[in-house]
Design a protein around this motif. Structure first.
Motif, PDB file in Angstrom:
ATOM      1  N   LEU A   1      -6.954  11.291  12.292  1.00 39.24           N
ATOM      2  CA  LEU A   1      -6.379  11.199  12.396  1.00 39.24           C
ATOM      3  C   LEU A   1      -5.188  11.545  11.533  1.00 39.24           C
ATOM      4  O   LEU A   1      -5.458  11.050  10.983  1.00 39.24           O
ATOM      5  CB  LEU A   1      -5.022  10.571  13.922  1.00 39.24           C
ATOM      6  CG  LEU A   1      -5.303   8.670  13.408  1.00 39.24           C
ATOM      7  CD1 LEU A   1      -4.341   8.992  15.155  1.00 39.24           C
ATOM      8  CD2 LEU A   1      -6.149   7.726  13.733  1.00 39.24           C
ATOM      9  N   LEU A   2      -3.879  12.248  12.083  1.00 31.62           N
ATOM     10  CA  LEU A   2      -2.495  11.479  10.094  1.00 31.62           C
ATOM     11  C   LEU A   2      -1.449  10.769  10.607  1.00 31.62           C
ATOM     12  O   LEU A   2      -1.299  10.142  11.289  1.00 31.62           O
ATOM     13  CB  LEU A   2      -1.557  13.187  10.165  1.00 31.62           C
ATOM     14  CG  LEU A   2      -2.744  14.914  10.052  1.00 31.62           C
ATOM     15  CD1 LEU A   2      -1.746  16.241  10.484  1.00 31.62           C
ATOM     16  CD2 LEU A   2      -3.938  14.830   9.443  1.00 31.62           C
TER      17      LEU A   2
ATOM     18  N   ALA B   1       2.031   8.832   2.966  1.00 37.30           N
ATOM     19  CA  ALA B   1       2.017   9.868   3.509  1.00 37.30           C
ATOM     20  C   ALA B   1       1.909  10.418   4.617  1.00 37.30           C
ATOM     21  O   ALA B   1       1.299  10.564   5.288  1.00 37.30           O
ATOM     22  CB  ALA B   1       1.846  10.753   2.418  1.00 37.30           C
ATOM     23  N   ALA B   2       3.321  11.596   5.231  1.00 35.90           N
ATOM     24  CA  ALA B   2       3.038  12.406   6.607  1.00 35.90           C
ATOM     25  C   ALA B   2       1.206  12.620   6.937  1.00 35.90           C
ATOM     26  O   ALA B   2       0.955  12.484   7.858  1.00 35.90           O
ATOM     27  CB  ALA B   2       3.578  12.798   7.217  1.00 35.90           C
ATOM     28  N   ASP B   3       0.580  13.579   5.783  1.00 34.81           N
ATOM     29  CA  ASP B   3      -0.432  13.905   6.021  1.00 34.81           C
ATOM     30  C   ASP B   3      -1.249  13.425   5.296  1.00 34.81           C
ATOM     31  O   ASP B   3      -2.559  14.037   5.480  1.00 34.81           O
ATOM     32  CB  ASP B   3      -0.739  15.919   5.278  1.00 34.81           C
ATOM     33  CG  ASP B   3      -0.187  15.341   3.661  1.00 34.81           C
ATOM     34  OD1 ASP B   3       0.440  13.891   3.681  1.00 34.81           O
ATOM     35  OD2 ASP B   3      -0.197  16.094   3.081  1.00 34.81           O
ATOM     36  N   ALA B   4      -1.261  11.931   5.412  1.00 29.27           N
ATOM     37  CA  ALA B   4      -2.732  11.257   4.779  1.00 29.27           C
ATOM     38  C   ALA B   4      -4.084  11.525   5.899  1.00 29.27           C
ATOM     39  O   ALA B   4      -2.895  10.658   6.990  1.00 29.27           O
ATOM     40  CB  ALA B   4      -2.716  10.187   4.367  1.00 29.27           C
ATOM     41  N   LYS B   5      -4.966  11.718   5.923  1.00 28.81           N
ATOM     42  CA  LYS B   5      -5.886  10.990   7.163  1.00 28.81           C
ATOM     43  C   LYS B   5      -6.329  10.079   7.188  1.00 28.81           C
ATOM     44  O   LYS B   5      -6.536   9.855   6.317  1.00 28.81           O
ATOM     45  CB  LYS B   5      -6.933  12.233   6.720  1.00 28.81           C
ATOM     46  CG  LYS B   5      -6.157  13.728   6.935  1.00 28.81           C
ATOM     47  CD  LYS B   5      -7.774  14.406   6.271  1.00 28.81           C
ATOM     48  CE  LYS B   5      -6.697  16.363   7.048  1.00 28.81           C
ATOM     49  NZ  LYS B   5      -8.464  17.205   7.211  1.00 28.81           N
TER      50      LYS B   5
ATOM     51  N   ALA C   1       1.029  -0.920  -0.517  1.00 29.27           N
ATOM     52  CA  ALA C   1      -0.551  -0.176  -0.376  1.00 29.27           C
ATOM     53  C   ALA C   1       0.609   0.949   0.042  1.00 29.27           C
ATOM     54  O   ALA C   1       1.694   1.375   0.983  1.00 29.27           O
ATOM     55  CB  ALA C   1      -0.639  -0.023   1.249  1.00 29.27           C
ATOM     56  N   ALA C   2       0.538   2.018  -0.667  1.00 32.62           N
ATOM     57  CA  ALA C   2       1.092   3.229  -1.443  1.00 32.62           C
ATOM     58  C   ALA C   2       0.106   4.564  -0.339  1.00 32.62           C
ATOM     59  O   ALA C   2      -0.003   4.934  -1.319  1.00 32.62           O
ATOM     60  CB  ALA C   2       1.766   3.700  -2.394  1.00 32.62           C
ATOM     61  N   VAL C   3      -0.209   4.895   0.859  1.00 34.04           N
ATOM     62  CA  VAL C   3      -0.880   5.349   0.718  1.00 34.04           C
ATOM     63  C   VAL C   3      -1.165   6.885   0.681  1.00 34.04           C
ATOM     64  O   VAL C   3      -0.268   7.416   1.713  1.00 34.04           O
ATOM     65  CB  VAL C   3      -1.814   4.782   2.450  1.00 34.04           C
ATOM     66  CG1 VAL C   3      -2.617   6.048   2.973  1.00 34.04           C
ATOM     67  CG2 VAL C   3      -2.057   3.844   2.283  1.00 34.04           C
TER      68      VAL C   3
END
Length: 276
Positions: free
Chosen positions: A183-184, A140-144, A117-119
Motif C-alpha cells: 500500500l501507499l 512521501a505520499a507515494d512511497a510504497k 526517517a525520511a521515507v
C-alpha cells in the motif's frame, strides 16, 4: 570517516544534524550485510560526536530501502540457513544501556541521538523495519510499503511484531503483518505510523527544517533523557515510570541546561545550548 570505506551508504553533517543515506540506488537501496555494517558504524560515529544531536535517515534516488537484496535471499536458500553477512566486530551503538535494546534495530532506541526517517520511496521488509525503529517518521505520499516477509515464507523480521502494534494498534498491524500486502503511505494517513505525509519533492527540506528547529529549541539533556524514558517506560509499570521521572527531575534541576533554559525564557531569547 577513514576507519571505514563507505560503499553502501553516505554520511554528512550539518551541525547539529547529520544525514545518513542508504546508497545502493542501482539496487533500490536493498539491504545487505555491507549496508548493515556501515549503518551501525555510522550511527556509532554520530553517537560519539557531541556536535550531532539528530540523524536523518533516507535513501538515495527514488527508494528508501526495498528490503533484503535478492542475491542475499538466494544465498540464504543455497546455504540452508540465515547469514547476516556482517563481520564479527560489528559496531555496537546503544548496546549496554538496557538488555531490552541489545538486539538488531532495537539498539536504536538506546541511542542518545534522535533518529528521523525520511521515507522518500519504497520501504519493504527491513526498510520498513528501519523506519519503524526511528524515533520520528516522515514519508512521501507515494512511497510504497510492505512487510514483505509473508510471500517468502518468513516470520515478521527484527521484532516488527513488537514495534508495529505499538505504532498503529493491533488491528492495523495485523493487516500489514499477516497479509504482507502493498500500500501507499498516503493510504495510511491517520494510522499513527507517520508524523507527516507529504509530496516527495517537499520531504527532505521539511525534515531538515523539523530537525534543526527541534534541536534549536530543546535542551540536549532533555531530548536524550526524554527519549530514554519513552522506550524504557514501554517495559515498566506506571508507578515505576512516575518514580523515575521524579528522580530525573531532581537530578536535572541543577544542570546547566536548566539554568540556560530558564534564563532564555526570562530574557525572551533563543537558548544557547552546548554540544551534546
Amino acid at each position: 570517516m577513514s576507519d571505514m570505506e563507505l560503499k553502501a551508504t553516505k554520511y554528512s553533517v550539518d551541525p547539529p544534524v547529520a544525514t545518513l543515506t542508504l546508497s545502493r540506488p542501482h539496487r533500490r537501496n536493498a539491504w545487505t550485510g555491507r549496508m548493515h555494517t556501515e549503518f551501525r558504524w555510522l550511527l556509532e560515529q554520530a553517537e560519539a560526536d557531541p556536535a550531532v544531536r539528530a540523524v536523518i535517515i533516507t535513501g538515495e534516488g527514488r527508494d528508501f530501502c526495498v528490503g533484503a537484496d535478492t542475491a542475499a535471499l538466494q544465498g540464504h536458500s543455497d546455504k540452508g540457513g540465515y547469514d547476516a553477512g556482517t563481520p564479527p566486530d560489528l559496531a555496537m551503538p546503544g548496546y549496554g544501556v538496557a538488555p531490552e535494546f541489545n538486539q538488531n534495530f532495537a539498539f536504536m532506541m538506546a541511542l542518545e541521538v534522535i533518529t528521523i526517517a525520511a521515507v522518500n520511496g519504497a520501504a519493504a521488509g527491513a526498510g520498513l523495519v528501519l523506519a519503524c525503529y526511528c524515533d520520528l517518521r516522515f514519508a512521501a505520499a507515494d512511497a510504497k510499503l510492505t512487510t514483505a516477509h509473508g510471500p517468502l515464507g518468513l516470520p515478521a523480521e527484527f521484532g516488527l511484531s513488537w514495534v508495529l502494534p505499538r505504532l498503529v494498534g493491533i488491528t492495523r498491524s495485523n493487516d500489514l503483518l499477516l497479509s504482507s500486502r502493498k500500500l501507499l503511505a498516503s493510504q495510511t494517513q491517520g494510522w499513527g505510523l507517520w508524523n507527516e505525509i507529504m509530496d516527495a519533492e517537499l520531504l527532505m527540506d521539511h525534515v531538515n527544517n523539523y530537525a534543526h528547529d527541534m534541536v534549536a529549541r530543546v535542551a540536549p539533556s532533555s531530548l536524550s533523557v526524554t527519549k530514554r524514558q519513552i522506550y524504557l517506560d514501554q517495559h515498566r509499570d506506571v508507578g515505576t515510570a512516575v518514580a523515575e521521572s521524579d528522580r530525573l527531575l531532581s537530578d536535572m534541576i541543577p544542570s546547566p541546561d536548566y539554568v540556560e533554559g530558564v534564563r532564555a525564557l526570562s530574557e525572551r531569547r533563543a537558548a544557547r545550548w552546548p554540544d551534546r
